[in-house]
Motif scaffolding. Structure first.
Motif, PDB file in Angstrom:
ATOM      1  N   SER A  40      63.120  57.447  31.979  1.00 61.33           N
ATOM      2  CA  SER A  40      64.192  58.437  32.120  1.00 61.33           C
ATOM      3  C   SER A  40      64.942  58.246  33.427  1.00 61.33           C
ATOM      4  CB  SER A  40      63.627  59.858  32.054  1.00 61.33           C
ATOM      5  OG  SER A  40      63.059  60.110  30.794  1.00 61.33           O
ATOM      6  N   VAL A  41      64.205  57.975  34.500  1.00 60.13           N
ATOM      7  CA  VAL A  41      64.844  57.732  35.797  1.00 60.13           C
ATOM      8  C   VAL A  41      65.814  56.556  35.677  1.00 60.13           C
ATOM      9  CG1 VAL A  41      64.442  56.965  38.180  1.00 60.13           C
ATOM     10  CG2 VAL A  41      62.992  58.748  37.178  1.00 60.13           C
ATOM     11  N   LYS A  60      78.656  66.335  35.823  1.00 57.13           N
ATOM     12  CA  LYS A  60      77.560  65.630  35.159  1.00 57.13           C
ATOM     13  C   LYS A  60      76.690  64.895  36.186  1.00 57.13           C
ATOM     14  CE  LYS A  60      76.696  62.575  31.252  1.00 57.13           C
ATOM     15  NZ  LYS A  60      77.290  61.749  30.200  1.00 57.13           N
ATOM     16  N   LEU A  61      77.314  64.346  37.223  1.00 57.48           N
ATOM     17  CA  LEU A  61      76.574  63.653  38.274  1.00 57.48           C
ATOM     18  C   LEU A  61      75.536  64.565  38.909  1.00 57.48           C
ATOM     19  CD1 LEU A  61      76.090  61.284  40.252  1.00 57.48           C
ATOM     20  CD2 LEU A  61      77.937  62.233  41.654  1.00 57.48           C
ATOM     21  N   VAL A  62      75.923  65.790  39.187  1.00 60.84           N
ATOM     22  CA  VAL A  62      74.995  66.738  39.812  1.00 60.84           C
ATOM     23  C   VAL A  62      73.779  66.952  38.919  1.00 60.84           C
ATOM     24  CG1 VAL A  62      74.722  69.136  40.568  1.00 60.84           C
ATOM     25  CG2 VAL A  62      76.803  67.864  41.158  1.00 60.84           C
ATOM     26  N   ARG A  63      74.017  67.140  37.634  1.00 60.86           N
ATOM     27  CA  ARG A  63      72.904  67.362  36.705  1.00 60.86           C
ATOM     28  C   ARG A  63      72.027  66.118  36.573  1.00 60.86           C
ATOM     29  NH1 ARG A  63      77.200  69.558  33.947  1.00 60.86           N
ATOM     30  NH2 ARG A  63      77.209  67.872  32.429  1.00 60.86           N
ATOM     31  N   ALA A  66      69.877  65.640  39.702  1.00 60.69           N
ATOM     32  CA  ALA A  66      68.794  66.636  39.755  1.00 60.69           C
ATOM     33  C   ALA A  66      67.674  66.268  38.777  1.00 60.69           C
ATOM     34  CB  ALA A  66      69.347  68.025  39.449  1.00 60.69           C
ATOM     35  N   ASP A  67      68.031  65.888  37.571  1.00 64.78           N
ATOM     36  CA  ASP A  67      67.015  65.508  36.585  1.00 64.78           C
ATOM     37  C   ASP A  67      66.312  64.211  36.978  1.00 64.78           C
ATOM     38  OD1 ASP A  67      67.387  67.738  35.025  1.00 64.78           O
ATOM     39  OD2 ASP A  67      68.677  66.740  33.556  1.00 64.78           O
ATOM     40  N   ALA A 112      63.403  55.993  44.253  1.00 65.62           N
ATOM     41  CA  ALA A 112      64.193  56.382  43.079  1.00 65.62           C
ATOM     42  C   ALA A 112      64.774  57.787  43.245  1.00 65.62           C
ATOM     43  CB  ALA A 112      63.342  56.297  41.818  1.00 65.62           C
ATOM     44  N   LYS A 113      64.051  58.642  43.939  1.00 68.24           N
ATOM     45  CA  LYS A 113      64.576  59.987  44.213  1.00 68.24           C
ATOM     46  C   LYS A 113      65.722  59.933  45.222  1.00 68.24           C
ATOM     47  CE  LYS A 113      61.748  63.362  45.021  1.00 68.24           C
ATOM     48  NZ  LYS A 113      60.623  64.156  45.532  1.00 68.24           N
TER      49      LYS A 113
END
Length: 162
Positions: A40-41, A60-63, A66-67, A112-113
């Motif tokens: 998913s990442v 969409k970038l913000v979401r 965050a995910d 990755a975060k």
């Protein structure tokens, strides 16, 4: 009060002593959730790469970010459980690299975060695949590699079951 009750139960000894290798003695471990989170990442990073400067894509970038960060943290969580609760004693002797591998996953999860780089996300997937192969080997289960049937459509380790 609870301590008193447990002391009374212990002194009466109506139950056999038991021990467990994990916090909750379920004995159910599976590396698959960590793999799905890592995939998913990577998928989120690809989606982020495809965004434009439109207002809709900015939202969409913000979401997506965050995910992506939640899923990267979930990878780390799932691996920590298996590494800390499952890999003990003889398994540590059989897989002496497991500490380094788990540590590398922690570092890759953090990278990755922190970034939206596909290469960081792919490294996380690769390390988690290596961890999954090690985990299944410790269970005596053969694995195979195949491209996952959904985006990001990258090579993934699967157990040969059945």
């Amino acid at each position: 009060m609870l301590h008193t009750l447990l002391t009374k139960l212990d002194s009466a000894r109506p139950f056999a002593r038991v021990s467990a290798h994990c916090d909750i003695p379920c004995g159910i471990y599976d590396s698959t959730p960590a793999q799905i989170f890592a995939l998913s990442v990577l998928r989120y990073c690809y989606q982020i790469e495809a965004l434009t400067d439109s207002r809709a894509d900015q939202a969409k970038l913000v979401r997506l970010v965050a995910d992506k960060e939640k899923h990267a943290e979930s990878v780390k969580h799932e691996v920590r459980i298996i590494w800390g609760d499952y890999f003990k004693g003889p398994l540590l002797e059989k897989y002496p690299n497991i500490h380094t591998l788990a540590h590398d996953i922690m570092l890759a999860g953090s990278a990755a975060k922190q970034h939206i780089d596909v290469d960081n996300a792919q490294k996380l997937v690769d390390l988690v695949n290596e961890f999954a192969a090690t985990f299944w080997d410790s269970k005596g289960v053969e694995t195979y590699r195949a491209v996952c049937p959904y985006e990001p459509k990258v090579e993934t380790v699967y157990p040969k079951l059945g």
